[in-house]
Design a protein around this motif. Structure first.
Motif, PDB file in Angstrom:
ATOM      1  N   GLU A 168       0.811  -1.217   0.000  1.00  0.00           N
ATOM      2  CA  GLU A 168       0.000   0.000   0.000  1.00  0.00           C
ATOM      3  C   GLU A 168       0.844   1.267   0.000  1.00  0.00           C
ATOM      4  O   GLU A 168       1.959   1.282   0.514  1.00  0.00           O
ATOM      5  N   LEU A 169       0.274   2.313  -0.579  1.00  0.00           N
ATOM      6  CA  LEU A 169       0.727   3.676  -0.320  1.00  0.00           C
ATOM      7  C   LEU A 169      -0.070   4.185   0.871  1.00  0.00           C
ATOM      8  O   LEU A 169      -1.304   4.087   0.891  1.00  0.00           O
ATOM      9  N   ILE A 170       0.617   4.752   1.848  1.00  0.00           N
ATOM     10  CA  ILE A 170      -0.030   5.360   3.013  1.00  0.00           C
ATOM     11  C   ILE A 170       0.532   6.782   3.103  1.00  0.00           C
ATOM     12  O   ILE A 170       1.643   6.991   3.587  1.00  0.00           O
ATOM     13  N   LEU A 171      -0.232   7.746   2.641  1.00  0.00           N
ATOM     14  CA  LEU A 171       0.282   9.093   2.416  1.00  0.00           C
ATOM     15  C   LEU A 171      -0.365  10.113   3.335  1.00  0.00           C
ATOM     16  O   LEU A 171      -1.575  10.066   3.577  1.00  0.00           O
ATOM     17  N   LEU A 172       0.431  11.044   3.820  1.00  0.00           N
ATOM     18  CA  LEU A 172      -0.086  12.191   4.555  1.00  0.00           C
ATOM     19  C   LEU A 172      -0.344  13.307   3.553  1.00  0.00           C
ATOM     20  O   LEU A 172       0.578  13.780   2.876  1.00  0.00           O
ATOM     21  N   LYS A 173      -1.591  13.721   3.459  1.00  0.00           N
ATOM     22  CA  LYS A 173      -1.983  14.710   2.457  1.00  0.00           C
ATOM     23  C   LYS A 173      -2.823  15.812   3.099  1.00  0.00           C
ATOM     24  O   LYS A 173      -3.253  15.712   4.246  1.00  0.00           O
ATOM     25  N   GLY A 174      -3.121  16.844   2.295  1.00  0.00           N
ATOM     26  CA  GLY A 174      -3.964  17.928   2.752  1.00  0.00           C
ATOM     27  C   GLY A 174      -5.430  17.538   2.734  1.00  0.00           C
ATOM     28  O   GLY A 174      -5.828  16.544   2.114  1.00  0.00           O
ATOM     29  N   ARG A 175      -6.244  18.346   3.382  1.00  0.00           N
ATOM     30  CA  ARG A 175      -7.665  18.006   3.524  1.00  0.00           C
ATOM     31  C   ARG A 175      -8.415  18.019   2.197  1.00  0.00           C
ATOM     32  O   ARG A 175      -9.496  17.425   2.088  1.00  0.00           O
ATOM     33  N   ASN A 176      -7.870  18.672   1.161  1.00  0.00           N
ATOM     34  CA  ASN A 176      -8.537  18.733  -0.138  1.00  0.00           C
ATOM     35  C   ASN A 176      -8.015  17.677  -1.108  1.00  0.00           C
ATOM     36  O   ASN A 176      -8.140  17.833  -2.330  1.00  0.00           O
TER      37      ASN A 176
END
Length: 219
Positions: A168-176
Motif C-alpha cells: 500500500e501507499l499510506i500518504l499524509l496529504k492535505g484536507r482537499n
C-alpha cells in the motif's frame, strides 16, 4: 503578541505533556531527542522554516505519527522525499521492528538523516540518496509513505513501483486531497490500484487530525 521564546516554550510544553508522553510510551524519549535535534538545527540547516519551530510537535512530530497506525502490518516501509525525516524517522522510532528506508535526493538532507540515525541509534533505518524512481527494481516494500511531496498522480507514478503487489501507499496529504483523485486515476489503473481511501489521522486530544490516504497495489 507572543515573542518567539514564548512560542518555543509552548511547543516544548506540548512535547513534555503527559498526554504526549503517554501517546508515544516507551518511544517517547527517542522521539523527544529527535524533536530537540530539529529545534536546535532544523531552521539553521534549512530543514524547517522559522515559523515551524513553535509548532514542531503539533504540525510535524504528531502529524507524522498519525500515519503509524496504518502501517501496523508493514515489515518494510519507504519514506519518499524524506527531507528532515518526516514522517520516516518518526515511523522508525515507533516501529523499531520495521525496516525503514529514507529516500531523499538532496545531499545535505541525507547527511542530516544519517546524523539523526546515528545519534538516535536507529538500527532499523537505511538512508538512500536519490529520487524514488531511481530505485525502481532495486527493492520492494510493504508500504510507501510520504508527506508534502507532491500531487497524488505524481506520488503514485514514482512510488507505486516500490510497493510489492498487495502492499500500500499510506500518504499524509492535505484536507482537499479528493480534488486530486480524478487526475490520478489513469496512473492508478496502470498499477491495478483501487479507489483511494481517505482516513482520519488522529493522535492526541487537542491536536487537529490530519488526512491519510491509503491506496493498495493489486498488480
Amino acid at each position: 503578541m507572543e515573542n518567539m521564546d514564548d512560542q518555543v516554550l509552548d511547543a516544548e510544553t506540548l512535547g513534555r505533556s503527559d498526554t504526549v508522553r503517554q501517546y508515544f510510551g516507551e518511544h517517547y524519549e527517542t522521539v523527544r531527542g529527535y524533536a530537540q535535534m530539529l529545534m536546535d538545527q532544523g531552521e539553521l540547516r534549512g530543514l524547517i522554516g522559522p515559523r515551524e519551530v513553535p509548532r514542531l510537535w503539533e504540525r510535524h512530530i504528531l502529524n507524522s505519527a498519525a500515519v503509524v497506525p496504518y502501517l501496523a502490518g508493514a515489515g518494510s516501509v519507504v519514506d519518499v522525499g524524506s527531507g528532515a525525516g518526516l514522517p520516516g524517522v518518526v515511523v522508525a522510532i515507533m516501529r523499531p521492528d520495521t525496516e525503514v528506508f529514507l529516500v531523499e535526493p538532496m545531499e545535505r538532507r541525507t547527511t542530516w538523516l544519517t546524523e539523526v540515525v546515528e545519534e538516535l541509534g536507529l538500527s532499523n533505518v537505511v538512508v538512500k540518496r536519490g529520487r524514488a524512481e531511481e530505485f525502481d527494481g532495486a527493492f520492494e516494500v510493504d508500504a510507501v509513505t510520504s508527506r508534502a511531496v507532491g500531487a497524488l498522480s505524481k506520488l503514485v507514478r514514482v512510488s507505486m513501483p516500490l510497493v510489492r503487489v498487495g502492499g500500500e501507499l499510506i500518504l499524509l496529504k492535505g484536507r482537499n486531497v479528493r480534488d486530486e483523485f480524478d487526475g490520478a486515476r489513469k496512473v492508478l489503473r496502470k498499477f491495478g490500484a483501487g479507489e483511494p481511501e481517505v482516513l482520519p489521522g488522529e493522535t492526541v486530544d487537542g491536536v487537529e487530525a490530519t488526512t491519510v490516504v491509503r491506496v493498495a497495489r493489486r498488480k
